[in-house]
Design an enzyme around this catalytic site. Structure first.
Site, PDB file in Angstrom:
ATOM      1  N   HIS A   1       8.962 -26.308   4.860  1.00 50.97           N
ATOM      2  CA  HIS A   1       8.362 -27.541   4.334  1.00 50.97           C
ATOM      3  C   HIS A   1       7.815 -27.348   2.928  1.00 50.97           C
ATOM      4  CE1 HIS A   1       8.790 -29.529   8.251  1.00 50.97           C
ATOM      5  NE2 HIS A   1       8.640 -28.296   8.704  1.00 50.97           N
TER       6      HIS A   1
ATOM      7  N   GLU B   1       0.814  -1.217   0.000  1.00 57.07           N
ATOM      8  CA  GLU B   1       0.000   0.000   0.000  1.00 57.07           C
ATOM      9  C   GLU B   1       0.856   1.279   0.000  1.00 57.07           C
ATOM     10  OE1 GLU B   1      -3.713   0.128   2.213  1.00 57.07           O
ATOM     11  OE2 GLU B   1      -3.433  -1.965   2.758  1.00 57.07           O
TER      12      GLU B   1
ATOM     13  N   LYS C   1     -13.300  -0.442  -4.931  1.00 53.51           N
ATOM     14  CA  LYS C   1     -14.507  -0.170  -4.131  1.00 53.51           C
ATOM     15  C   LYS C   1     -15.536   0.591  -4.974  1.00 53.51           C
ATOM     16  CE  LYS C   1     -12.143  -0.163   0.342  1.00 53.51           C
ATOM     17  NZ  LYS C   1     -11.758   0.528   1.551  1.00 53.51           N
TER      18      LYS C   1
HETATM   19  O1  PA5 Z   1      -5.334   0.597   4.259  1.00 46.31           O
HETATM   20  C1  PA5 Z   1      -6.334   0.691   3.568  1.00 46.31           C
HETATM   21  O2  PA5 Z   1      -6.703   1.775   3.066  1.00 46.31           O
HETATM   22  C2  PA5 Z   1      -7.190  -0.516   3.325  1.00 46.31           C
HETATM   23  O3  PA5 Z   1      -6.483  -1.696   3.593  1.00 46.31           O
HETATM   24  C3  PA5 Z   1      -8.457  -0.409   4.192  1.00 46.31           C
HETATM   25  O4  PA5 Z   1      -8.120  -0.554   5.541  1.00 46.31           O
HETATM   26  C4  PA5 Z   1      -9.469  -1.469   3.756  1.00 46.31           C
HETATM   27  O5  PA5 Z   1      -9.830  -1.260   2.411  1.00 46.31           O
HETATM   28  C5  PA5 Z   1     -10.719  -1.456   4.611  1.00 46.31           C
HETATM   29  O6  PA5 Z   1     -11.239  -0.170   4.756  1.00 46.31           O
HETATM   30  P1  PA5 Z   1     -11.607   0.326   6.231  1.00 46.31           P
HETATM   31  O7  PA5 Z   1     -10.321   0.269   6.994  1.00 46.31           O
HETATM   32  O8  PA5 Z   1     -12.104   1.710   6.069  1.00 46.31           O
HETATM   33  O9  PA5 Z   1     -12.632  -0.624   6.736  1.00 46.31           O
END
Ligand code: PA5
Length: 355
Positions: free
Chosen positions: A254, A238, A346
């Site tokens: 393994h 990310e 999303k």
């Molecule tokens: O880090 C991020 O932006 C994502 O991994 C979000 O955490 C994930 O899409 C879930 O969204 P939220 O944390 O708002 O539930």
């Protein structure tokens, strides 16, 4: 050309980090301190928990992973971290389900809370708002409202410490006061050592990012540190917008060790997240695995946590990985904060649903 090495050039860093992810990381220790004071309203009703489920996705599920890792030493009840729609078949009366979503709009997590309530589980919510906060209010569920405006994964303090509090009020104690105090102290020291002001030569996170740059990281954890290894992988993905993988010892010995024989392994860098409490056998395993991998890998690095308590150890590994992935993103010329592809997934799914 700049006179500074790439990660010590303040102009370069600020022109890339346009959304201030570095500032959020610097403030992470104070976020954790503030988060310790957040409590659920209304409070949790008295209950005898037979099964604990923490539901969340991505950055919001990490608190659940940490709970599961700490629970191994402490909790007499099974813990499930649920990432997905609906709910596991084992869930029902006697289950405490804590739904965690930073935005409060994550459809998988909302669906799990709804399924859990239908099945008679006790629900609680940690969120900054959205439909999840509305649902919690409508159903009178214990709700911890955390401050909005951060990137979810960088809000781990807000998402984890209130969860600890909810569990403690249900009689599920995972940490002691000295461990929380120590974890905060360790994070504060690290914040001063790993930030952009600290030059490469004295900055462990910058040096690690430089050694990983140009290769695909593969992060290995042990039973305890696997949660941090997974977090490193997702933070690299990310923040640095780069594929990364994680593995777990002893299991990787393994299967995965064979994969390192391929010439493509030269493009991968193994990082072992060590556990100071690992026994001699586990220590030898890391040494032997590292020796065998080193012959083929682009690099092999070992990282040790800080602190005596499990909480400090896990958070120190996670905080270091957050900084490493941040610098790796900057080295790769990307803005670490925004995650446009995640947002696009999303958006398209939402649009697919609209009539
Ligand atoms: O880090 C991020 O932006 C994502 O991994 C979000 O955490 C994930 O899409 C879930 O969204 P939220 O944390 O708002 O539930």
């Amino acid at each position: 050309m700049s006179a500074h090495p790439p990660l010590d050039d303040p102009d370069r860093l600020s022109s890339l980090d346009r959304h201030g992810a570095g500032r959020i990381l610097i403030a992470f220790p104070s976020q954790c301190r503030e988060a310790l004071a957040l409590t659920a309203s209304p409070p949790l009703p008295p209950l005898a928990v037979r099964h604990l489920v923490v539901a969340g996705m991505g950055g919001s599920a990490v608190g659940g992973d940490l709970v599961a890792a700490l629970a191994r030493d402490w909790l007499p009840v099974p813990v499930t971290v649920w990432r997905g729609y609906g709910a596991p078949a084992s869930l029902g009366p006697g289950t405490l389900l804590v739904a965690v979503s930073y935005s409060g709009t994550t459809e998988e997590t909302i669906s799990t809370l709804e399924a859990a309530l239908r099945r008679g589980a006790t629900g609680a919510v940690v969120t900054s708002g959205g439909a999840l906060a509305t649902l919690a209010r409508e159903r009178g569920l214990p709700l911890v409202r955390v401050p909005a405006g951060l990137f979810p994964r960088l809000a781990l303090g807000y998402l984890f410490f209130p969860l600890l509090g909810v569990l403690e009020s249900a009689g599920l104690r995972l940490t002691r006061q000295w461990e929380r105090d120590e974890a905060l102290r360790v994070l504060e020291v690290m914040g001063a050592e790993l930030g952009p002001e600290r030059p490469e030569a004295q900055n462990e996170a910058k040096r690690l990012a430089l050694s990983l740059n140009g290769r695909i990281p593969v992060i290995y954890g042990s039973v305890l540190t696997e949660v941090a290894a997974y977090r490193w992988k997702t933070e690299v993905e990310e923040n640095a917008k780069l594929l990364a993988f994680h593995g777990r010892l002893p299991e990787a010995d393994h299967n995965e060790v064979e994969g390192w024989r391929d010439p493509l392994a030269a493009g991968f860098h193994a990082v072992f997240l060590r556990d100071p409490e690992e026994d001699e056998v586990a220590g030898s395993r890391v040494r032997v695995t590292g020796e065998l991998i080193r012959a083929h890998a682009g690099g092999v690095t070992e990282v040790w946590p800080r602190g005596q308590g499990r909480l400090a150890q896990l958070f120190s590994l996670i905080y270091l990985g957050d900084w490493v992935s941040y610098y790796l993103g900057l080295l790769r010329g990307v803005d670490p904060g925004p995650v446009p592809v995640i947002e696009e997934v999303k958006r398209r799914l939402r649009e697919g649903k609209s009539p």
